[in-house]
Scaffold this active site. Structure first.
Site, short mmCIF file in Angstrom:
data_model
loop_
_atom_site.label_atom_id
_atom_site.label_comp_id
_atom_site.label_asym_id
_atom_site.label_seq_id
_atom_site.Cartn_x
_atom_site.Cartn_y
_atom_site.Cartn_z
N GLY A 77 -11.24 14.11 7.28
CA GLY A 77 -10.90 13.00 8.20
C GLY A 77 -12.01 12.65 9.15
N ALA A 129 -8.20 -6.81 0.16
CA ALA A 129 -7.26 -6.81 -0.96
C ALA A 129 -6.11 -5.87 -0.66
CB ALA A 129 -7.97 -6.37 -2.24
N GLU A 133 -1.16 12.23 0.88
CA GLU A 133 -1.66 11.33 -0.17
C GLU A 133 -0.49 10.52 -0.73
OE1 GLU A 133 -5.09 11.08 -1.03
OE2 GLU A 133 -4.96 12.10 0.88
N ASP A 154 -5.99 17.93 -3.45
CA ASP A 154 -6.78 17.18 -2.46
C ASP A 154 -7.87 18.08 -1.86
OD1 ASP A 154 -7.02 14.77 -0.53
OD2 ASP A 154 -6.77 16.49 0.82
N LYS A 213 -11.61 10.79 -1.80
CA LYS A 213 -12.19 12.07 -2.31
C LYS A 213 -11.95 12.26 -3.79
CE LYS A 213 -8.61 12.02 0.25
NZ LYS A 213 -7.86 12.63 1.28
N LYS A 266 -12.05 17.81 -2.07
CA LYS A 266 -12.97 17.89 -0.91
C LYS A 266 -13.97 19.04 -1.09
CE LYS A 266 -9.51 15.91 2.17
NZ LYS A 266 -8.27 16.22 2.88
N ARG A 326 -1.77 -4.91 -2.17
CA ARG A 326 -0.84 -5.18 -3.27
C ARG A 326 0.13 -6.29 -2.88
NH1 ARG A 326 0.11 0.88 -4.88
NH2 ARG A 326 0.50 0.87 -2.66
N VAL A 382 -13.92 13.66 3.38
CA VAL A 382 -13.74 15.09 3.63
C VAL A 382 -13.42 15.33 5.10
CG1 VAL A 382 -14.77 17.39 3.45
CG2 VAL A 382 -15.39 15.63 1.79
N ILE A 412 -13.91 14.52 11.10
CA ILE A 412 -15.03 15.46 11.35
C ILE A 412 -16.26 14.98 10.57
CG2 ILE A 412 -15.78 17.86 11.24
CD1 ILE A 412 -12.87 18.70 10.96
#
Ligand code: NAP
Ligand code: HSE
Length: 437
Positions: free
Chosen positions: A135, A44, A191, A202, A106, A206, A46, A133, A137
């Site tokens: 990326g 999906a 973001e 953000d 997150k 996390k 937009r 959280v 890692i």
């Protein structure tokens, strides 16, 4: 080999396109690891007419995200659109349809995770969220599984790539804040609403997740003390360096004898600490367990393929557990749902820290004595004091103070009294100092 697992993706932006690319490029290896092939059948978006950064041949594009959650062909829904709604409805619908979910969102987990995991438990499906959280890692897996034998004592991490990228650029290249933020947006790190990055929201999302899986407490985003980097001045970044420190934006979760500290804010860190050398979009999380001692987890904190790496790892994990009894899977929040603790989250006034204070003081005898008297009366000890400026001809000079560890409400009171001195001009900068030892 068994029937392929069919994936429906909601969102083909930075992370969604990165995920399709990794699934296609490493398809054979992923099938060998997972035990069956993984096929993306629908997605999906937009705007279906938009140019995509991945090959979309064979993927049916739709514009209603709920269509993917209700698609009977789909076994696993990847929620990679972001935001709270309609993401929450998509995830809850997928769960109610008996589908497993992998998400990088997150905000969704921090704010609606308790509701989502409760629903997942009820329907016997997995909701995996490693990419939410830090990326690429594998910090969720490390804490939830690798460190499961430990009582986690504390964690401190650089967990917002965009903020770290901006701070590194300002310090090393002398760039302006807005220029580095625009770069981070162009690279796909920020973001959709970049104030989430620069105001610490953000990172607070996390930290909410990390705190829950480390201490076995419910997700409680509203109780995280949150400060971002938008108010930091280049002067503070440079003075910190002169004093042997480096300013980093940290998320800190700490167990104390009276409760849990959960806070995100800029910090002065000793320049020789490993976290001080984490630059650009890289993230790192320092986790201290009672058995293992300190551990450090480092890697790219944002970006298409580093984040896709975590999304695809979750897909492989889910595929591997498709035939296991839901009751025997790794618990979503690390602790069994009936063993969650009600340890209190401490208010910011109870935080214990050392502090960096910078003020503009009138260049006149007795001014510093007034400042040190206020701190002394509040039982705040001074670690170092630095007066900048080149001579008697300047009417106002920057004064920088480092305090020893104290309780935050004393510093709040000191700032209130200092601001009332007629010899202190402008607002006083206050940044916490963490030794992390
Ligand atoms: P993005 O580039 O803005 O992509 C969002 C995607 O979702 C786009 O494809 C968009 O469609 C689609 N979308 C949004 N609203 C929709 C709607 N109502 N209906 C249908 N499709 C919709 O975002 P992103 O950077 O990939 O981030 C996605 C998620 O991953 C977020 O939760 C973010 O926090 C998280 N995350 C991002 C990173 C990163 O480095 N970027 C790292 C870790 C986690 P169009 O393309 O047609 O506009
Ligand atoms: N905007 C986030 C960051 C993406 O900069 O860290 C990764 O979660």
């Amino acid at each position: 080999m068994m029937q392929p697992t069919r994936i429906g993706i909601v969102g083909l932006g930075t992370v969604g396109a990165g995920t399709v690319n990794v699934l296609r490029r490493n398809g054979d290896e992923i099938a060998r690891r997972a035990g069956r092939e993984v096929h993306v059948c629908s997605a999906a978006v937009r705007d279906p007419g938009k140019l995509r950064l991945c090959e979309i041949a064979g993927i049916e594009l739709v514009t209603d995200p709920l269509e993917v959650a209700n698609d009977s062909r789909v076994d696993i829904v990847l929620e990679l659109m972001g935001g709270e709604e309609p993401a929450r409805s998509v995830v809850l619908t997928a769960i109610a349809n008996g589908k497993h979910v992998v998400t990088a969102n997150k905000a969704l987990i921090a704010v609606h995770g308790n509701e989502i995991f409760h629903a997942a438990q009820e329907y016997g499906v997995t909701v995996a969220f490693e990419a939410a959280v830090a990326g690429g890692i594998s910090i969720i897996k490390a804490i939830r599984e690798g460190l499961a034998g430990n009582r986690i004592e504390s964690m401190a991490g650089i967990i917002n790539g965009t903020s770290n990228y901006i701070l590194s650029g300002m310090r090393d290249e002398g760039c302006g804040f807005s220029e580095k933020l625009a770069d981070a947006q162009a690279m796909g790190y920020a973001e959709a609403d970049p104030t989430f990055d620069i105001e610490g929201v953000d990172a607070a999302h996390k930290l909410t997740i990390l705190g829950a899986i480390a201490f076995g407490i419910p997700l409680q985003f509203d109780n995280v003390y949150t400060e971002g980097i938008s108010a930091l001045a280049l002067d503070d970044i440079m003075y910190a360096e002169e004093l042997g420190f480096r300013i980093k934006h940290l998320g800190i979760a700490k167990r104390t004898h009276v409760g849990i500290e959960l806070r995100v804010h800029p910090c002065l860190l000793p320049r020789n600490h490993l976290l001080s050398h984490v630059e650009g979009v890289m993230n790192a999380i320092y986790v201290k367990g009672d058995a293992v001692g300190p551990t450090l987890h480092y890697g790219a904190g944002a970006g298409a393929e580093p984040t896709a790496s975590a999304v695809v790892a979750d897909v492989v994990d889910v595929v591997r557990t498709l035939t296991t009894d839901p009751g025997n899977r790794v618990p979503h929040l690390a602790f069994q749902p009936n063993a969650i603790s009600d340890l209190p989250i401490l208010p910011a006034a109870e935080i214990e820290s050392a502090y960096y204070l910078r003020m503009s003081a009138v260049n006149r005898p007795g001014v510093l004595a007034d400042v040190t008297r206020i701190l002394g009366d509040l039982n705040i000890s001074i670690e170092a004091i630095l007066q900048k400026g080149s001579g008697a001809q300047e009417s106002v000079l920057p004064v920088i103070l480092l305090t020893q560890t104290t309780v935050e409400h004393r510093i709040d009171e000191a700032l209130r009294q200092l601001a009332e001195l007629p010899t202190i001009e402008n607002e006083i900068s206050r940044i916490r100092v963490e030794a992390l030892d």
